[in-house]
Design an enzyme around this catalytic site. Structure first.
Site, PDB file in Angstrom:
ATOM      1  N   ARG A  99       0.777  -1.023  -0.079  1.00  0.00           N
ATOM      2  CA  ARG A  99      -0.104   0.039   0.071  1.00  0.00           C
ATOM      3  C   ARG A  99       0.977   1.167  -0.213  1.00  0.00           C
ATOM      4  NH1 ARG A  99      -5.607   1.488   1.815  1.00  0.00           N
ATOM      5  NH2 ARG A  99      -5.240   3.468   2.697  1.00  0.00           N
TER       6      ARG A  99
ATOM      7  N   GLN B   4     -10.493  -2.743  -3.161  1.00  0.00           N
ATOM      8  CA  GLN B   4     -11.612  -2.087  -2.755  1.00  0.00           C
ATOM      9  C   GLN B   4     -12.739  -2.276  -3.547  1.00  0.00           C
ATOM     10  OE1 GLN B   4     -12.467  -0.148   0.353  1.00  0.00           O
ATOM     11  NE2 GLN B   4     -14.278  -0.586  -0.772  1.00  0.00           N
TER      12      GLN B   4
ATOM     13  N   ASP C   4     -16.355   9.305  -2.054  1.00  0.00           N
ATOM     14  CA  ASP C   4     -15.414   9.200  -1.119  1.00  0.00           C
ATOM     15  C   ASP C   4     -15.036  10.458  -0.485  1.00  0.00           C
ATOM     16  OD1 ASP C   4     -13.139   8.080  -0.137  1.00  0.00           O
ATOM     17  OD2 ASP C   4     -11.670   7.759  -2.176  1.00  0.00           O
TER      18      ASP C   4
ATOM     19  N   CYS D  30     -16.116   3.885   0.645  1.00  0.00           N
ATOM     20  CA  CYS D  30     -15.010   3.011   0.748  1.00  0.00           C
ATOM     21  C   CYS D  30     -14.473   3.115   2.434  1.00  0.00           C
ATOM     22  CB  CYS D  30     -13.922   3.121  -0.003  1.00  0.00           C
ATOM     23  SG  CYS D  30     -13.136   4.892  -0.109  1.00  0.00           S
TER      24      CYS D  30
ATOM     25  N   HIS E  25      -7.262   1.502  -6.817  1.00  0.00           N
ATOM     26  CA  HIS E  25      -7.647   0.659  -5.358  1.00  0.00           C
ATOM     27  C   HIS E  25      -8.458  -0.591  -5.940  1.00  0.00           C
ATOM     28  CE1 HIS E  25      -8.022  -0.016  -1.175  1.00  0.00           C
ATOM     29  NE2 HIS E  25      -8.479   1.122  -0.807  1.00  0.00           N
TER      30      HIS E  25
ATOM     31  N   ARG F 245     -14.085  -6.495   2.130  1.00  0.00           N
ATOM     32  CA  ARG F 245     -12.847  -6.424   1.604  1.00  0.00           C
ATOM     33  C   ARG F 245     -12.184  -7.704   2.290  1.00  0.00           C
ATOM     34  NH1 ARG F 245     -10.111  -1.381   1.958  1.00  0.00           N
ATOM     35  NH2 ARG F 245      -8.105  -2.824   1.459  1.00  0.00           N
TER      36      ARG F 245
END
Length: 306
Positions: A103, A133, A222, A262, A130, A290
């Protein structure tokens, strides 16, 4: 599937479907107490140059549930954070571990890591995309709606890594995708080029959140200022005024429209508290997934099931 999961642009529709089907099976087994030891004796190295709650907990828990072990490597505490070339890190970890999750900031770093690693590399997030996700997002929508093809996915907000992966994942799975972003905050040009690459894709990028939400089956949003953009928060708040998932916006969607976020969520900014709480079950289903989607990715890449 390919050796690695670096971005959804690399996957076919069949690849994504296989991950989602595997995730559904693993979720069923976990809920019914069925032992999952598919990765027994295997180790995942987790490199975190960006902090996270959900990414670390879901990968670490997922490896444990699959019978394996996860190692947390902070960017500040490992040699990669002290300037060791990424290709050397890739070679060393390939001698010790069975997979790498990273990450970080730059997509190029993930691609370089995969180029030199002999073991699978999983992108846990970059500034470009991502993928893990969005696999969980697609899994959640399919759980609630039974299908993906033919549904309309709407994204409201910054054209960031989430927007990039949602556009790619949604279009590859046969969904109509609409995105509403303020001027100057569009998705990555590579993603917009992909959206034009197939005449069967139904994609629109607009400046009006109301227009984007018209007839939507799932609305995504988001935060306005992601990690590392805190200094831009005041500027972004002005730019994103009106780009909020509110009750009025939801009134333009189809009956039964889902809301996905998310997390973490800033109530009163990108989403109202009322809409968030009304759709909390869906949002936390998404957060839970997830775990299951990433277990599917790890099993398929690290368990010799490519």
């Amino acid at each position: 599937m390919k050796k690695d999961l670096l971005k959804l642009l690399d996957l076919t529709r069949e690849d994504i479907t296989r991950i989602l089907n595997t995730a559904d099976q693993l979720k069923y087994e976990q809920k019914h107490g069925i032992v999952q030891d598919r990765l027994r004796g295997k180790t995942l190295a987790m490199i975190f140059e960006k902090n996270s709650t959900r990414t670390r907990v879901s990968f670490e828990t997922g490896m444990f549930q699959l019978g394996g072990h996860a190692l947390f490597l902070s960017g500040k505490e490992s040699q990669i954070g002290r300037g060791e070339p990424v290709e050397d890190t890739a070679r060393v970890l390939s001698r010790y571990c069975d997979g790498i999750m990273i990450r970080t900031f730059a997509q190029d770093e993930v691609e370089e890591l995969a180029r030199y690693a002999d073991i699978p590399v999983i992108n846990g997030l970059t500034d470009f995309c991502h993928p893990c996700q969005v696999l969980a997002d697609l899994m959640t929508v399919r759980e609630h709606k039974a299908v993906l093809e033919g549904l309309k996915l709407c994204y409201i907000g910054d054209g960031n890594n989430m927007a990039n992966s949602l556009i790619v994942g949604g279009l590859k799975m046969g969904m109509e995708v609409s995105a509403a972003c303020p001027q100057g905050y569009d998705p990555d040009p590579r993603v917009l080029e992909f959206a034009k690459s197939d005449p069967s894709f139904r994609f629109s990028l607009v400046r009006s959140p109301e227009q984007a939400a018209e007839g939507a089956d799932a609305v995504f949003t988001d935060v306005w200022a992601s990690m590392g953009q805190e200094e831009e928060r005041a500027v972004r708040r002005r730019a994103f005024e009106g780009f909020q998932v509110s009750g009025a916006l939801m009134a333009r969607t189809n009956s039964g429209c889902m809301v996905q976020h998310c997390l973490p969520a800033h109530r009163g900014e990108e989403i109202t508290a009322g809409v968030f709480e009304a759709h909390a079950q869906e949002i936390f289903d998404e957060a839970e997934n997830r775990l299951h989607a990433q277990k599917a990715v790890m099993y398929l890449l690290m368990g010799g099931e490519q």
